[in-house]
Write an enzyme that holds these catalytic residues in place. Structure first.
Site, PDB file in Angstrom:
ATOM      1  CB  SER A 233     -10.791  -2.975   3.547  1.00 36.46           C
ATOM      2  OG  SER A 233     -11.938  -2.453   4.190  1.00 36.46           O
ATOM      3  CD  GLU A 249       1.256   3.457   3.111  1.00 37.92           C
ATOM      4  OE1 GLU A 249       2.026   4.417   2.893  1.00 37.92           O
ATOM      5  OE2 GLU A 249       1.617   2.273   3.001  1.00 37.92           O
ATOM      6  CE  LYS A 266       8.846   2.692   3.568  1.00 37.86           C
ATOM      7  NZ  LYS A 266       8.733   1.463   2.745  1.00 37.86           N
TER       8      LYS A 266
END
Length: 450
Positions: A233, A249, A266
Site C-alpha cells: 500500500s 502485488e 495471475k
C-alpha cells in the site's frame, strides 16, 4: 549514502497510524507513504522532483522549506548506479520515491491516451519518518534537519486541530461501472477474436469505476488499509492529485548483490466467511488449469523481460502457482528471480520492464495496443508502479492494482483480469467485482445523497 546526520524519536501523546500522520502533514506537498518496505516510511521535503503531466516534463528544486522553483536540469539517474552498500538494509534509507503511471510506461512502446492528471512523479528525499520498534523515528541527511524535525513535531502535536480548515471527503455521486455487462461482453468477444486471429495469447482486460467527490481522498486511507491489509500500500499527494494504493502485488524487488525478484499475480478466486466454502474456493484455484496457463504465460513474459539485463543463466523460477490469501480474494502467485549485470542501471531496468506483464498480456506490445483500442479510457496510475530506490540501487516497486485515483473532483477505481481462449465471459466479468467489490462498497459509504 552515509548514516543520517540527524535522527530523533517523534513524541506524540498516542501512537499514530500512517494515515493520521499523513493527515497532520497534508498541508505539505508531495508527502509520500510506502508500506512496501520492511519498515513503513513517510518521506517529505523532496530536495528535487520531476513531474510529468499531459506529456510535459517539469523539474523542480527546493529553495527553502516547502518552497520550490522550476529547474531545467533533469534528475541525474546515475545516483542509482553506484556499488551496492556493504551495509544493505531492506528498507528506505534516503533516495528516490515516486510513481510511474501505466500511461507513461506504455507510451514508451505504443501510442496511448493520457489521463489528465500527473502521470509520473519522482522525488529525491533526504528526510523521512520510519516506524521502528521504538515508535516513529525521524531521519535526515540534511543540514536543516532540526528545523524539519520541529515542523513535523509541531504538526503532530496539533493533531486535534487537524484538517479543520479542509472539507471532509465525500462522494457527490456514487462510484459505478463505466461499462454495463453488455459493453464488457462486447470487449471480451473482441479479445477472443484477436486471440483466434493469432494477435495475442492473453489480454488483461480492465474496466473503470468512476465517481465525483470533494475533499481529501486521504480521509479514507485508514479505512481502506484496514479493509485490504495490502502489503504494497501507499499514498502520494501532488497539488490536487491523490493516489491511494491498496495493492497486494509486488512488481520488482531490487535486493543486495544485484538480485532482483518479481512476483506476478495471475489467477483469482473470492474469499468467504464460511471456512469450508473458503477452502473450496482456494482448492478450485489451486487445481485450475486455466489459471495455471494464464500464470505461466506471464511468468515466461517476465523471464524474457528480465533476461535482457540479467547475467546469463541467472533467471530462475523458484516458485510457481503458489496461493496467497488476502482479505477479499485468493491469488495465484509465482516468483521469478535474476541477477543484474554489473553495467546495468536499476532504474533503467524498472522503466524497461514497465508496464508489468501481469497487467498487459502476451505478447506485451500487441497486448497494449489492443488494451488501448478496447478499454476506451486511459488507465492513469492504475497498473503503473509506486515504490522507491535507495542511493545504492536497492529498492522495491509495486503494481498499482486495487488503487484509487482522485484528480480535482474525479475519482477512479479499476479492476479486470487476464482473458485467454479458455476464458468464460460471465466468470471474467464476475472476477472484476470479486477483486474490487469490497473497495467499491466501502468507497460508496462516503456518498450521502441529500
Amino acid at each position: 549514502m552515509n548514516k543520517p546526520v540527524f535522527f530523533k524519536k517523534l513524541m506524540t501523546k498516542q501512537q499514530l497510524n500512517p494515515a493520521e500522520i499523513l493527515l497532520c502533514l497534508s498541508h505539505l506537498d508531495h508527502v509520500v507513504y510506502l508500506k512496501n518496505v520492511k519498515q513503513p516510511v513517510i518521506a517529505l521535503f523532496a530536495s528535487e522532483y520531476m513531474l510529468v503531466q499531459n506529456t510535459k516534463i517539469q523539474k523542480f528544486s527546493r529553495t527553502s522549506l516547502n518552497q520550490y522553483q522550476q529547474s531545467f536540469e533533469l534528475i541525474d539517474l546515475n545516483h542509482f548506479f553506484k556499488p551496492y552498500s556493504q551495509n544493505y538494509s531492506p528498507d528506505f534509507n534516503g533516495g528516490l520515491i515516486g510513481f510511474i503511471s501505466y500511461d507513461e510506461a506504455a507510451q514508451q512502446q505504443v501510442n496511448v491516451q493520457h489521463k489528465n492528471q500527473p502521470s509520473l512523479f519522482l522525488g529525491i528525499y533526504y528526510s523521512y519518518i520510519k516506524l521502528t520498534n521504538e515508535g516513529w523515528m525521524f531521519f535526515s541527511h540534511e543540514q536543516d534537519a532540526e528545523t524539519i524535525f520541529q515542523l513535523i513535531q509541531d504538526a503532530l502535536q496539533n493533531k486535534n486541530r487537524l484538517n479543520k480548515g479542509n472539507q471532509n471527503f465525500s462522494l457527490t455521486q456514487p462510484c459505478t461501472a463505466r461499462w454495463n455487462k453488455q459493453r464488457y461482453a462486447s470487449a471480451f468477444q473482441q479479445v477472443q477474436d484477436y486471440i483466434r486471429a493469432g494477435d495475442c495469447y492473453q489480454i488483461n482486460l480492465t474496466q473503470e469505476f468512476t465517481a465525483k467527490a470533494q475533499g481529501l481522498l486521504l480521509d479514507t486511507a485508514e479505512a481502506f488499509w484496514q479493509l485490504t491489509d495490502a502489503p504494497y500500500s501507499g499514498y502520494l499527494k501532488i497539488d490536487n492529485f491523490e493516489l491511494l494504493s491498496c495493492s497486494p502485488e509486488l512488481f520488482i524487488d531490487f535486493e543486495a548483490d544485484r538480485k532482483i525478484t518479481t512476483k506476478p499475480i495471475k489467477g483469482t478466486m473470492p474469499r468467504y466467511s464460511d471456512a469450508e466454502q473458503d477452502e473450496h474456493s482456494k482448492q478450485s484455484l489451486i487445481h485450475s488449469k486455466k489459471d495455471q496457463a494464464e500464470n505461466v504465460m506471464i511468468v515466461d513474459l517476465l523471464r524474457n523481460d528480465l533476461s535482457v539485463y540479467a547475467e546469463t543463466g541467472s533467471v530462475k523460477t523458484p516458485k510457481l502457482f503458489e496461493i496467497e490469501s488476502f482479505n477479499q480474494v485468493h491469488h495465484m502467485v509465482s516468483e521469478v528471480t535474476a541477477t543484474l549485470r554489473e553495467d546495468v542501471n536499476p532504474f533503467h531496468v524498472l522503466m524497461s520492464a514497465l508496464p508489468g506483464g501481469s497487467i498487459t498480456g502476451a505478447p506485451k506490445i500487441r497486448a497494449m495496443q489492443i488494451i488501448e483500442e478496447l478499454e476506451g479510457a486511459p488507465r492513469g496510475a492504475y497498473c503503473g508502479s509506486m515504490g522507491y530506490f535507495n542511493f545504492d540501487g536497492t529498492g522495491s516497486w509495486n503494481i498499482l492494482i486495487r488503487s484509487i485515483q482522485k484528480y480535482q473532483d474525479d475519482v477512479s477505481v479499476w479492476a479486470g483480469g487476464g482473458i485467454t481462449i479458455a476464458s468464460d465471459c460471465d466468470a471474467e466479468y464476475q472476477e472484476c467485482f470479486d477483486k474490487v467489490k469490497a473497495m467499491l462498497d466501502l468507497l460508496n459509504t462516503w456518498y450521502k445523497p441529500e
